[in-house]
Design an enzyme around this catalytic site. Structure first.
Site, PDB file in Angstrom:
ATOM      1  N   HIS A   1     -11.911  -0.185  -6.869  1.00  0.00           N
ATOM      2  CA  HIS A   1     -11.704   0.755  -5.757  1.00  0.00           C
ATOM      3  C   HIS A   1     -11.907   2.174  -6.267  1.00  0.00           C
ATOM      4  O   HIS A   1     -12.094   2.384  -7.457  1.00  0.00           O
ATOM      5  CB  HIS A   1     -10.352   0.550  -5.069  1.00  0.00           C
ATOM      6  CG  HIS A   1      -9.140   0.827  -5.923  1.00  0.00           C
ATOM      7  ND1 HIS A   1      -8.830   0.105  -7.050  1.00  0.00           N
ATOM      8  CD2 HIS A   1      -8.152   1.761  -5.802  1.00  0.00           C
ATOM      9  CE1 HIS A   1      -7.707   0.564  -7.575  1.00  0.00           C
ATOM     10  NE2 HIS A   1      -7.279   1.578  -6.846  1.00  0.00           N
TER      11      HIS A   1
ATOM     12  N   HIS B   1     -10.010   4.946  -6.478  1.00  0.00           N
ATOM     13  CA  HIS B   1      -8.981   5.845  -7.019  1.00  0.00           C
ATOM     14  C   HIS B   1      -9.363   6.342  -8.416  1.00  0.00           C
ATOM     15  O   HIS B   1      -9.938   5.602  -9.224  1.00  0.00           O
ATOM     16  CB  HIS B   1      -7.614   5.151  -7.058  1.00  0.00           C
ATOM     17  CG  HIS B   1      -6.974   5.067  -5.697  1.00  0.00           C
ATOM     18  ND1 HIS B   1      -5.979   4.163  -5.384  1.00  0.00           N
ATOM     19  CD2 HIS B   1      -7.209   5.785  -4.564  1.00  0.00           C
ATOM     20  CE1 HIS B   1      -5.615   4.330  -4.120  1.00  0.00           C
ATOM     21  NE2 HIS B   1      -6.340   5.301  -3.600  1.00  0.00           N
TER      22      HIS B   1
ATOM     23  N   ASP C   1      -7.894   6.878 -11.132  1.00  0.00           N
ATOM     24  CA  ASP C   1      -7.454   6.187 -12.348  1.00  0.00           C
ATOM     25  C   ASP C   1      -8.222   4.875 -12.568  1.00  0.00           C
ATOM     26  O   ASP C   1      -7.937   4.130 -13.509  1.00  0.00           O
ATOM     27  CB  ASP C   1      -5.935   5.948 -12.337  1.00  0.00           C
ATOM     28  CG  ASP C   1      -5.454   5.109 -11.173  1.00  0.00           C
ATOM     29  OD1 ASP C   1      -5.916   5.329 -10.031  1.00  0.00           O
ATOM     30  OD2 ASP C   1      -4.610   4.206 -11.392  1.00  0.00           O
ATOM     31  N   HIS C   2      -9.214   4.593 -11.716  1.00  0.00           N
ATOM     32  CA  HIS C   2     -10.066   3.409 -11.895  1.00  0.00           C
ATOM     33  C   HIS C   2     -11.546   3.764 -12.084  1.00  0.00           C
ATOM     34  O   HIS C   2     -12.327   2.928 -12.522  1.00  0.00           O
ATOM     35  CB  HIS C   2      -9.881   2.446 -10.710  1.00  0.00           C
ATOM     36  CG  HIS C   2      -8.477   1.955 -10.604  1.00  0.00           C
ATOM     37  ND1 HIS C   2      -8.077   0.698 -10.999  1.00  0.00           N
ATOM     38  CD2 HIS C   2      -7.339   2.596 -10.205  1.00  0.00           C
ATOM     39  CE1 HIS C   2      -6.765   0.579 -10.840  1.00  0.00           C
ATOM     40  NE2 HIS C   2      -6.294   1.724 -10.359  1.00  0.00           N
TER      41      HIS C   2
ATOM     42  N   HIS D   1      -4.751  -1.878  -0.013  1.00  0.00           N
ATOM     43  CA  HIS D   1      -4.446  -0.748  -0.906  1.00  0.00           C
ATOM     44  C   HIS D   1      -5.394   0.412  -0.567  1.00  0.00           C
ATOM     45  O   HIS D   1      -4.968   1.546  -0.361  1.00  0.00           O
ATOM     46  CB  HIS D   1      -4.606  -1.193  -2.352  1.00  0.00           C
ATOM     47  CG  HIS D   1      -4.364  -0.109  -3.367  1.00  0.00           C
ATOM     48  ND1 HIS D   1      -3.144   0.510  -3.519  1.00  0.00           N
ATOM     49  CD2 HIS D   1      -5.187   0.463  -4.281  1.00  0.00           C
ATOM     50  CE1 HIS D   1      -3.242   1.420  -4.484  1.00  0.00           C
ATOM     51  NE2 HIS D   1      -4.469   1.410  -4.959  1.00  0.00           N
TER      52      HIS D   1
ATOM     53  N   ASP E   1      -5.813  -2.846  -7.972  1.00  0.00           N
ATOM     54  CA  ASP E   1      -4.459  -2.541  -7.491  1.00  0.00           C
ATOM     55  C   ASP E   1      -4.078  -3.386  -6.279  1.00  0.00           C
ATOM     56  O   ASP E   1      -3.151  -3.041  -5.547  1.00  0.00           O
ATOM     57  CB  ASP E   1      -4.336  -1.058  -7.126  1.00  0.00           C
ATOM     58  CG  ASP E   1      -4.362  -0.170  -8.357  1.00  0.00           C
ATOM     59  OD1 ASP E   1      -4.387  -0.701  -9.489  1.00  0.00           O
ATOM     60  OD2 ASP E   1      -4.343   1.066  -8.188  1.00  0.00           O
TER      61      ASP E   1
ATOM     62  N   HIS F   1      -2.662  -2.479 -13.543  1.00  0.00           N
ATOM     63  CA  HIS F   1      -1.570  -1.684 -14.136  1.00  0.00           C
ATOM     64  C   HIS F   1      -0.515  -2.584 -14.784  1.00  0.00           C
ATOM     65  O   HIS F   1      -0.229  -3.662 -14.275  1.00  0.00           O
ATOM     66  CB  HIS F   1      -0.847  -0.848 -13.065  1.00  0.00           C
ATOM     67  CG  HIS F   1      -1.657   0.282 -12.514  1.00  0.00           C
ATOM     68  ND1 HIS F   1      -1.616   1.560 -13.038  1.00  0.00           N
ATOM     69  CD2 HIS F   1      -2.526   0.334 -11.480  1.00  0.00           C
ATOM     70  CE1 HIS F   1      -2.426   2.355 -12.341  1.00  0.00           C
ATOM     71  NE2 HIS F   1      -2.990   1.625 -11.385  1.00  0.00           N
TER      72      HIS F   1
END
Ligand code: FE
Ligand code: ZN
Length: 258
Positions: A55, A57, A59-60, A114, A131, A170
Site C-alpha cells: 500500500h 503509506h 513507511d512501506h 486499511h 498492514d 509491523h
C-alpha cells in the site's frame, strides 16, 4: 523454493527480501527505507529487479525512489488505484493479477480497508499482508469501511489454507495479544502465544511469519463469529448486534483506544 529474508526497518516495520534461487534475482516487499534493503541485497549478492508495495503509506514505500535510482529499470508494483501515490510505480495491479520475478510466480488479493489500494501478495503458501493482517491483530481502518476490512480479512485472506505463512508489515504482536487477552481472558492459545512471543522478543528475534491456522485461534479480528468472544464484547457494549461485522466494528474501535 523462494527464500524470504525479513529486513527490519524504521522502528517496527518489516521489509522482506524475496530471492529466486534459480536465477539469483530478488524482489523486495515494502522497502520502508533504502539503506537496510541495499545492505541485504549486497550481502546476499543478488540482483534486485522488483519492488512489491502492499500500500502507499510512507513507511512501506519510503525506499522506492532511492532504490530506483540505484537499480535502474526496477519494477514497482502496487494496486492500480494507488497510481499517483506510490513513488515510481510501473505495474498497476488488480485483484487476482499474477506477478513474477525470476522464476517465482505469485498473485495478488485486493484487500481494501486499511487503505483503498491495499493488497496481499501470494507466493505458494506465503502471504505478504502489509498492514491488513498482523499477528494477533489488523491494521486501522483508514480508507475503507469496517465491512470491507472484515471481508478482506475473513473472506479473502480467510479462505487461504491453514498452512499459509503470513509475513506482515509491523512487529505489533505483543501489544496485539495483550489486547486480544482483554477480549478472551480464558483463551489458552492467546496466553501461550503471548508467553512464547515475549520469550522470542526478549531474545531480540521477531514474531514474523505467523501461521494462518494459529491466527484463527488467537486473532480477534478473525474470530468475530466465536461465541465466547461475542459474549465478552456484549458485556462491554450491550447494544452490539451479534453479526460478525458489528462485532468486528466494536473490537476495531476498542483496539484504536487500547
Ligand atoms: Fe499502513
Ligand atoms: Zn505500516
Amino acid at each position: 523454493p523462494m527464500k524470504v529474508i525479513p529486513i527490519p526497518c524504521l522502528n517496527d516495520n518489516f521489509a522482506y527480501l524475496l530471492i529466486c534461487p534459480e536465477t539469483n534475482e530478488a524482489a523486495v516487499v515494502d522497502p520502508s527505507e533504502y539503506e537496510p534493503v541495499f545492505k541485504e541485497v549486497q550481502k546476499r549478492k543478488v540482483t534486485l529487479t522488483t519492488i512489491f508495495n502492499t500500500h502507499h503509506h510512507w513507511d512501506h514505500v519510503g525506499g522506492n525512489d532511492e532504490l530506483s535510482r540505484h537499480f535502474p529499470g526496477i519494477k514497482i508494483h502496487a494496486h492500480i488505484s494507488d497510481r499517483d501515490r506510490v513513488p515510481g510505480q510501473t505495474d498497476f495491479l488488480e485483484d487476482g493479477d499474477f506477478v513474477q520475478f525470476g522464476n517465482q510466480k505469485g498473485s495478488i488479493l485486493h484487500n481494501p480497508g486499511h487503505t483503498s489500494g491495499a493488497i496481499t501478495y501470494l507466493f505458494g503458501n506465503m502471504a505478504f499482508t502489509g498492514d491488513t493482517l498482523f499477528s494477533g491483530g489488523c491494521g486501522r481502518v483508514f480508507e475503507g469501511t469496517m465491512e470491507q476490512m472484515h471481508h478482506s480479512l475473513n473472506v479473502k485472506i480467510g479462505k487461504l489454507p491453514d498452512d499459509t505463512q503470513l509475513y506482515f508489515g509491523h512487529e505489533y504482536t505483543e501489544n496485539n495479544l495483550r489486547f486480544a487477552q482483554t477480549l478472551e481472558p480464558k483463551n489458552e492459545d492467546i496466553q501461550s502465544q503471548l508467553t512464547q512471543i515475549r520469550k522470542v522478543r526478549s531474545e531480540g528475534k521477531w514474531s514474523t511469519p505467523s501461521l494462518l491456522s494459529s491466527e484463527r485461534k488467537i486473532n480477534p479480528f478473525l474470530r468475530c463469529h466465536d461465541q465466547a468472544l461475542q459474549k465478552h464484547v456484549i458485556q462491554k457494549q450491550p447494544d452490539t448486534n451479534l453479526d460478525p461485522v458489528s462485532i468486528f466494528t466494536v473490537i476495531r474501535k476498542l483496539k484504536d483506544q487500547f
